[in-house]
Design a protein around this motif. Structure first.
Motif, PDB file in Angstrom:
ATOM      1  N   GLU A  72       0.986  -1.164  -0.005  1.00  0.00           N
ATOM      2  CA  GLU A  72       0.073   0.089  -0.030  1.00  0.00           C
ATOM      3  C   GLU A  72       0.832   1.325  -0.085  1.00  0.00           C
ATOM      4  OE1 GLU A  72      -0.346  -2.818   2.022  1.00  0.00           O
ATOM      5  OE2 GLU A  72      -2.262  -3.515   1.067  1.00  0.00           O
ATOM      6  N   GLU A  73       1.858   1.355   0.723  1.00  0.00           N
ATOM      7  CA  GLU A  73       2.917   2.517   0.784  1.00  0.00           C
ATOM      8  C   GLU A  73       3.489   2.794  -0.779  1.00  0.00           C
ATOM      9  OE1 GLU A  73       4.133   2.570   5.448  1.00  0.00           O
ATOM     10  OE2 GLU A  73       5.218   1.054   4.202  1.00  0.00           O
ATOM     11  N   ILE A  74       3.696   1.360  -1.191  1.00  0.00           N
ATOM     12  CA  ILE A  74       4.604   1.494  -2.670  1.00  0.00           C
ATOM     13  C   ILE A  74       3.450   2.198  -3.626  1.00  0.00           C
ATOM     14  CG2 ILE A  74       5.565   0.343  -4.693  1.00  0.00           C
ATOM     15  CD1 ILE A  74       6.689  -1.887  -2.324  1.00  0.00           C
ATOM     16  N   ILE A  75       2.349   1.655  -3.492  1.00  0.00           N
ATOM     17  CA  ILE A  75       1.220   2.251  -4.409  1.00  0.00           C
ATOM     18  C   ILE A  75       1.177   3.816  -4.283  1.00  0.00           C
ATOM     19  CG2 ILE A  75      -1.063   2.128  -4.892  1.00  0.00           C
ATOM     20  CD1 ILE A  75      -1.110  -0.878  -4.185  1.00  0.00           C
ATOM     21  N   ASP A  76       1.070   4.241  -2.815  1.00  0.00           N
ATOM     22  CA  ASP A  76       0.941   5.658  -2.704  1.00  0.00           C
ATOM     23  C   ASP A  76       2.113   6.517  -3.066  1.00  0.00           C
ATOM     24  OD1 ASP A  76      -1.498   5.436  -1.496  1.00  0.00           O
ATOM     25  OD2 ASP A  76      -0.751   5.282   0.672  1.00  0.00           O
ATOM     26  N   ARG A  77       3.423   5.942  -2.885  1.00  0.00           N
ATOM     27  CA  ARG A  77       4.744   6.639  -3.508  1.00  0.00           C
ATOM     28  C   ARG A  77       4.474   6.666  -4.749  1.00  0.00           C
ATOM     29  NH1 ARG A  77       8.790   6.039   0.634  1.00  0.00           N
ATOM     30  NH2 ARG A  77       9.810   7.698  -0.337  1.00  0.00           N
ATOM     31  N   ILE A  78       4.328   5.853  -5.670  1.00  0.00           N
ATOM     32  CA  ILE A  78       4.331   5.561  -7.174  1.00  0.00           C
ATOM     33  C   ILE A  78       3.294   6.798  -7.643  1.00  0.00           C
ATOM     34  CG2 ILE A  78       3.758   4.452  -9.156  1.00  0.00           C
ATOM     35  CD1 ILE A  78       6.515   3.758  -7.727  1.00  0.00           C
ATOM     36  N   PHE A  79       1.990   6.648  -6.797  1.00  0.00           N
ATOM     37  CA  PHE A  79       1.150   7.544  -7.437  1.00  0.00           C
ATOM     38  C   PHE A  79       1.379   9.022  -7.220  1.00  0.00           C
ATOM     39  CE2 PHE A  79      -2.918   9.850  -6.469  1.00  0.00           C
ATOM     40  CZ  PHE A  79      -3.660   9.697  -7.770  1.00  0.00           C
ATOM     41  N   ASN A  80       2.199   9.241  -6.029  1.00  0.00           N
ATOM     42  CA  ASN A  80       2.413  10.693  -5.811  1.00  0.00           C
ATOM     43  C   ASN A  80       3.702  11.211  -6.618  1.00  0.00           C
ATOM     44  OD1 ASN A  80       0.296  11.162  -4.136  1.00  0.00           O
ATOM     45  ND2 ASN A  80       1.516  10.225  -2.397  1.00  0.00           N
TER      46      ASN A  80
ATOM     47  N   PHE B  35       4.687   9.863  -9.585  1.00  0.00           N
ATOM     48  CA  PHE B  35       4.728   9.802 -11.204  1.00  0.00           C
ATOM     49  C   PHE B  35       3.268  10.458 -11.401  1.00  0.00           C
ATOM     50  CE2 PHE B  35       8.043   6.632  -9.973  1.00  0.00           C
ATOM     51  CZ  PHE B  35       8.910   7.013 -11.033  1.00  0.00           C
ATOM     52  N   GLU B  36       3.179  10.786 -12.679  1.00  0.00           N
ATOM     53  CA  GLU B  36       1.880  11.165 -13.452  1.00  0.00           C
ATOM     54  C   GLU B  36       1.178   9.904 -13.876  1.00  0.00           C
ATOM     55  OE1 GLU B  36       2.113  14.451 -16.256  1.00  0.00           O
ATOM     56  OE2 GLU B  36       3.766  15.380 -15.218  1.00  0.00           O
ATOM     57  N   VAL B  37      -0.010   9.756 -13.095  1.00  0.00           N
ATOM     58  CA  VAL B  37      -0.619   8.681 -13.552  1.00  0.00           C
ATOM     59  C   VAL B  37      -2.104   9.073 -13.292  1.00  0.00           C
ATOM     60  CG1 VAL B  37      -0.336   6.179 -13.285  1.00  0.00           C
ATOM     61  CG2 VAL B  37       0.427   7.649 -11.661  1.00  0.00           C
ATOM     62  N   PRO B  38      -3.210   8.624 -14.206  1.00  0.00           N
ATOM     63  CA  PRO B  38      -4.333   9.133 -14.117  1.00  0.00           C
ATOM     64  C   PRO B  38      -5.265   8.688 -13.025  1.00  0.00           C
ATOM     65  CG  PRO B  38      -3.955   7.901 -16.376  1.00  0.00           C
ATOM     66  CD  PRO B  38      -2.728   7.759 -15.379  1.00  0.00           C
ATOM     67  N   THR B  39      -5.068   7.521 -12.670  1.00  0.00           N
ATOM     68  CA  THR B  39      -5.731   6.949 -11.395  1.00  0.00           C
ATOM     69  C   THR B  39      -4.976   6.302 -10.456  1.00  0.00           C
ATOM     70  OG1 THR B  39      -6.857   5.023 -12.259  1.00  0.00           O
ATOM     71  CG2 THR B  39      -8.017   7.149 -12.741  1.00  0.00           C
ATOM     72  N   LYS B  40      -5.291   6.210  -9.129  1.00  0.00           N
ATOM     73  CA  LYS B  40      -4.802   5.214  -8.200  1.00  0.00           C
ATOM     74  C   LYS B  40      -4.975   3.730  -8.422  1.00  0.00           C
ATOM     75  CE  LYS B  40      -3.319   5.498  -3.529  1.00  0.00           C
ATOM     76  NZ  LYS B  40      -3.664   6.248  -2.101  1.00  0.00           N
ATOM     77  N   ASP B  41      -6.088   3.213  -9.120  1.00  0.00           N
ATOM     78  CA  ASP B  41      -6.408   2.078  -9.702  1.00  0.00           C
ATOM     79  C   ASP B  41      -5.616   1.470 -10.499  1.00  0.00           C
ATOM     80  OD1 ASP B  41      -8.340   1.798  -7.849  1.00  0.00           O
ATOM     81  OD2 ASP B  41     -10.012   2.415  -9.202  1.00  0.00           O
ATOM     82  N   ILE B  42      -5.087   2.512 -11.484  1.00  0.00           N
ATOM     83  CA  ILE B  42      -4.048   1.949 -12.644  1.00  0.00           C
ATOM     84  C   ILE B  42      -2.672   1.790 -11.924  1.00  0.00           C
ATOM     85  CG2 ILE B  42      -2.521   2.794 -14.628  1.00  0.00           C
ATOM     86  CD1 ILE B  42      -5.317   4.378 -15.633  1.00  0.00           C
ATOM     87  N   VAL B  43      -2.204   2.500 -10.967  1.00  0.00           N
ATOM     88  CA  VAL B  43      -1.004   2.400 -10.119  1.00  0.00           C
ATOM     89  C   VAL B  43      -1.073   0.941  -9.587  1.00  0.00           C
ATOM     90  CG1 VAL B  43       0.624   3.251  -8.468  1.00  0.00           C
ATOM     91  CG2 VAL B  43      -0.438   4.831  -9.981  1.00  0.00           C
ATOM     92  N   LYS B  44      -2.218   0.887  -8.864  1.00  0.00           N
ATOM     93  CA  LYS B  44      -2.295  -0.508  -7.882  1.00  0.00           C
ATOM     94  C   LYS B  44      -2.460  -1.660  -8.887  1.00  0.00           C
ATOM     95  CE  LYS B  44      -5.558  -2.795  -4.988  1.00  0.00           C
ATOM     96  NZ  LYS B  44      -7.122  -3.024  -4.599  1.00  0.00           N
ATOM     97  N   GLY B  45      -2.801  -1.750  -9.886  1.00  0.00           N
ATOM     98  CA  GLY B  45      -2.747  -2.757 -10.887  1.00  0.00           C
ATOM     99  C   GLY B  45      -1.143  -3.071 -11.288  1.00  0.00           C
ATOM    100  N   ASP B  46      -0.705  -1.855 -11.838  1.00  0.00           N
ATOM    101  CA  ASP B  46       0.745  -2.235 -12.080  1.00  0.00           C
ATOM    102  C   ASP B  46       1.824  -2.484 -10.908  1.00  0.00           C
ATOM    103  OD1 ASP B  46      -0.202  -1.099 -14.625  1.00  0.00           O
ATOM    104  OD2 ASP B  46       0.673   0.681 -14.580  1.00  0.00           O
ATOM    105  N   VAL B  47       1.492  -1.877 -10.142  1.00  0.00           N
ATOM    106  CA  VAL B  47       2.445  -2.357  -8.746  1.00  0.00           C
ATOM    107  C   VAL B  47       2.167  -3.806  -8.636  1.00  0.00           C
ATOM    108  CG1 VAL B  47       2.706  -1.941  -6.217  1.00  0.00           C
ATOM    109  CG2 VAL B  47       2.562  -0.060  -7.558  1.00  0.00           C
ATOM    110  N   GLU B  48       0.903  -4.136  -8.395  1.00  0.00           N
ATOM    111  CA  GLU B  48       0.774  -5.684  -7.990  1.00  0.00           C
ATOM    112  C   GLU B  48       1.013  -6.631  -9.050  1.00  0.00           C
ATOM    113  OE1 GLU B  48      -3.548  -5.507  -7.502  1.00  0.00           O
ATOM    114  OE2 GLU B  48      -3.471  -4.968  -5.458  1.00  0.00           O
ATOM    115  N   ASP B  49       0.965  -6.357 -10.316  1.00  0.00           N
ATOM    116  CA  ASP B  49       1.643  -7.201 -11.537  1.00  0.00           C
ATOM    117  C   ASP B  49       3.160  -6.991 -11.605  1.00  0.00           C
ATOM    118  OD1 ASP B  49      -0.891  -7.435 -12.461  1.00  0.00           O
ATOM    119  OD2 ASP B  49      -0.630  -6.060 -14.139  1.00  0.00           O
ATOM    120  N   PHE B  50       3.747  -6.137 -11.163  1.00  0.00           N
ATOM    121  CA  PHE B  50       5.255  -5.968 -10.959  1.00  0.00           C
ATOM    122  C   PHE B  50       5.655  -6.888  -9.914  1.00  0.00           C
ATOM    123  CE2 PHE B  50       9.125  -4.392  -9.527  1.00  0.00           C
ATOM    124  CZ  PHE B  50      10.069  -4.270 -10.603  1.00  0.00           C
TER     125      PHE B  50
END
Length: 95
Positions: A54-62, A64-79
């Motif tokens: 969850e902290e990694i998702i928050d850091r990446i969202f803050n 990098f320029e990403v449209p939504t937190k859901d996109i970041v969540k999916g990308d982080v989980e996949d990685f």
């Protein structure tokens, strides 16, 4: 209870690129050299046994320029799943 993802200690990796925004690493199982783009490199940096998913998702969202937190969540989980299956990171429970 959260999950944390420390790097496997025997990975050989280094910062790469003009501004060290990439990470190059040698997979000890396959002997393949892989290059992580800036977002993947940052996720890999945060796999330090100190940050939860969850902290990694928050850091990446803050950071990098990403449209939504859901996109970041999916990308982080996949990685994380890819790196775990490739035995580059571990999965531990944070108490």
């Amino acid at each position: 209870m959260s999950k944390i993802y420390p790097k496997v200690m025997d990975i050989r990796w280094r910062y790469d690129g003009e501004n060290n925004q990439y990470i190059t690493y040698l997979n000890p199982r396959t002997n393949n050299i892989n290059i992580l783009n800036p977002v993947a490199a940052r996720i890999f940096e945060l796999c330090d046994a100190k940050h939860t998913k969850e902290e990694i998702i928050d850091r990446i969202f803050n950071e990098f320029e990403v449209p939504t937190k859901d996109i970041v969540k999916g990308d982080v989980e996949d990685f994380l799943q890819f790196m775990y299956k490739d035995k580059m990171i571990l999965l531990l429970k944070d108490s």
